[in-house]
Scaffold this motif. Structure first.
Motif, PDB file in Angstrom:
ATOM      1  N   ASN A 290       0.742  -1.210  -0.102  1.00  0.00           N
ATOM      2  CA  ASN A 290       0.147   0.008  -0.112  1.00  0.00           C
ATOM      3  C   ASN A 290       0.881   1.301   0.135  1.00  0.00           C
ATOM      4  O   ASN A 290       0.511   2.265  -0.757  1.00  0.00           O
ATOM      5  CB  ASN A 290      -0.937  -0.213   1.263  1.00  0.00           C
ATOM      6  CG  ASN A 290      -2.153  -0.787   0.660  1.00  0.00           C
ATOM      7  OD1 ASN A 290      -2.706  -0.906  -0.408  1.00  0.00           O
ATOM      8  ND2 ASN A 290      -2.809  -1.546   1.950  1.00  0.00           N
TER       9      ASN A 290
ATOM     10  N   ASP B 132      -5.556  -2.135  -3.497  1.00  0.00           N
ATOM     11  CA  ASP B 132      -6.342  -1.981  -5.155  1.00  0.00           C
ATOM     12  C   ASP B 132      -5.921  -2.478  -6.308  1.00  0.00           C
ATOM     13  O   ASP B 132      -5.036  -2.144  -6.736  1.00  0.00           O
ATOM     14  CB  ASP B 132      -6.358  -0.376  -4.985  1.00  0.00           C
ATOM     15  CG  ASP B 132      -7.548   0.300  -4.391  1.00  0.00           C
ATOM     16  OD1 ASP B 132      -8.683  -0.224  -4.307  1.00  0.00           O
ATOM     17  OD2 ASP B 132      -7.509   1.612  -4.231  1.00  0.00           O
TER      18      ASP B 132
ATOM     19  N   THR C  85      -6.354  -4.260 -10.099  1.00  0.00           N
ATOM     20  CA  THR C  85      -6.844  -3.980 -11.238  1.00  0.00           C
ATOM     21  C   THR C  85      -7.483  -5.133 -11.979  1.00  0.00           C
ATOM     22  O   THR C  85      -8.098  -5.278 -12.891  1.00  0.00           O
ATOM     23  CB  THR C  85      -6.551  -2.891 -12.071  1.00  0.00           C
ATOM     24  OG1 THR C  85      -5.061  -3.327 -12.423  1.00  0.00           O
ATOM     25  CG2 THR C  85      -6.366  -1.607 -11.275  1.00  0.00           C
TER      26      THR C  85
END
Ligand SMILES: Nc1nc2c(ncn2[C@@H]2O[C@H](COP(=O)(O)OP(=O)(O)O)[C@@H](O)[C@H]2O)c(=O)[nH]1
Ligand SMILES: [Mg+2]
Length: 461
Positions: free
Chosen positions: A204, A239, A241
């Motif tokens: 992160n 996160d 993708t």
């Protein structure tokens, strides 16, 4: 790849085809068999349930009842729903507004991140004309940096690193890419044996600093449902993708690939299908569904072929094939070209219509040297027309090339196989280009449409 599930579907469809009209009981039975096959392939239970329900619903509807060939219709439905389960449409990397495009690869140790970094770099350079910079941000083991450097060297892609922290390397790597005019940066990160907070924190931090366009989770498909659980945990904290499924070549069941999109909502963008840097493909759900159902995968093959063959050589071959002139010398040339596409065995698996036995035949790639020697030991006449090679010629060739008559026989067999393969490729290609092919008639007379007439093809056309 996916042998277990392919075999089971093969059996189910074969039984299905032998029936005419399908009763409600028939549909029920097929659904049960499909359910069992998917569970055996280690597909997530909820995904199996949804899948089977969709099949049942559509198979009992009018689309099947009114069809002339109900079995074929059911197969079509299964194919479509399989593609949906695998992700539906083909996913893509996010395109960044301002280059360089930054891609971070994350995942557990051994998942295949470092390998995938190099494979993706090679893929983007070859297929999309990108100029990639690889960044080694796995600083936990010195060997990891070295591994990426060696891989980068093999594909002539620069590798950047420095002995600081992962996030600093990543930031500096991005600047280096700008300086070198590279438009894609692929960052290889450290993994852990298990999910832990330290790792997530580190990732992160890194992502906050470099603001990547894509964060791809690399998953080992051979770990089955564990890979799906890993994806769930990562997704909750980073996160992501998209996904890269590695080691599909060793995955006989396919449970992870068939579950992960439905469970996590993340698309599979790429697949690792072997150990070498070329063994990497964009993931196309519909084509993968075709491959699982043994319908072959002509499009992927054609893309590989187009990347490997130079256009001129292909045109020359097609001409020679069309004229029936394909010789052992061309074979040697083609063999070397085809080898550029990846292992011959994986190429065979993608050809529609190639019998399963042939697909699974061991193709020994180390024999190229021998093959060369054998072809060079033939007379020009023999190279041109191998059918004249009788027993005594075989022995002479074996002696001359320092091999055995078995080796000569093997080569002649492979040559025949190759000829068949090239023919199939040419056929698939002309179809894709939108041409009608040479339906029915093998003769073209300008101004006359002969496609309706049943004129037999001349031999060799
Ligand atoms: N057969 C096969 N092996 C793979 C594939 N991807 C990675 N590997 C192997 O998996 C092992 C771990 O890969 P590596 O990239 O070092 O994993 P990392 O720890 O995530 O960086 C290596 O031995 C690779 O050669 C694949 O698609 N097919
Ligand atoms: Mg690594």
């Amino acid at each position: 790849m996916f042998d277990v599930i392919s075999d089971r579907f093969d059996g189910i469809f074969r039984r299905l085809r032998s029936r005419g009209k399908l009763s409600a009981d028939d549909v029920e039975e097929v659904a049960r068999e499909i359910r069992r096959a998917l569970l055996e392939a280690d597909v997530n239970v909820r995904v199996v349930k949804d899948f089977v329900n969709r099949i049942k619903e559509r198979a009992t509807g009018s689309e099947v009842a009114q069809s002339l060939s109900p079995a074929q219709q059911v197969i079509k439905i299964v194919h479509e729903e399989l593609a949906v389960t695998l992700g539906g449409t083909t996913g893509h990397l996010s395109s960044s507004a301002k280059p360089p495009e930054v891609i971070v690869l994350v995942g557990l140790q051994g998942a295949g991140k470092t390998t995938a970094a190099a494979k993706l770099a090679y893929y983007l350079e070859q297929q999309e004309n990108k100029r990639v910079l690889l960044v080694a941000a796995d600083l936990q083991r010195p060997a990891a940096v070295e591994q990426l450097q060696v891989l980068g060297q093999n594909i002539s892609v620069p590798v950047f690193t420095q002995p600081t922290t992962p996030e600093e390397v990543a930031i500096a790597g991005r600047q280096e890419a700008e300086r070198l005019g590279r438009n894609v940066v692929i960052i290889d990160t450290a993994g852990r044996l298990q999910i832990d907070d330290g790792l997530m924190e580190e990732l992160n931090q890194l992502c906050k600093k470099v603001v990547p366009d894509d964060v791809l989770l690399v998953l080992d498909s051979m770990t089955g449902q564990t890979a799906v659980d890993v994806a769930q945990s990562f997704r909750a904290q980073v996160d992501l993708t998209g996904l890269v499924m590695t080691k599909l070549d060793g995955d006989t069941r396919g449970g992870a690939a068939l579950s992960v999109k439905e469970v996590t909502g993340l698309p599979i963008l790429f697949a690792g299908v072997g150990e070498t840097t070329k063994d990497f493909e964009a993931f196309h759900p519909d084509r993968m569904a075709s491959r699982i159902l043994g319908m072959g995968d002509a499009l992927t093959l054609i893309e590989k072929a187009e990347a490997a063959f130079d256009a001129e050589a292909t045109a020359r071959t097609q001409e020679r094939m069309a004229e029936g002139l394909f010789t052992l010398e061309d074979f040697l040339d083609q063999m070397q070209q085809v080898r550029k596409m990846g292992p011959l065995s994986s190429v065979m698996g993608m050809l529609p219509g190639v019998p399963k036995e042939l697909r699974q035949a061991e193709v020994d790639e180390s024999q190229l040297g021998n093959i060369e020697a054998i072809i060079y030991s033939m007379t020009p006449a023999e190279r041109k027309d191998p059918s004249i090679i009788n027993g005594s010629r075989r022995r002479r060739i074996a002696l001359g090339s320092g091999t055995s008559t078995q080796a000569v026989n093997g080569l002649l067999k492979q040559f025949t196989m190759m000829r068949q393969m090239m023919r199939q490729m040419n056929g698939a290609k002309s179809k894709r280009k939108g041409g009608k092919g040479r339906r029915g008639a093998g003769v073209d007379i300008p101004g006359f449409d002969l496609s309706g007439l049943d004129i037999p093809r001349p031999p060799g056309a």
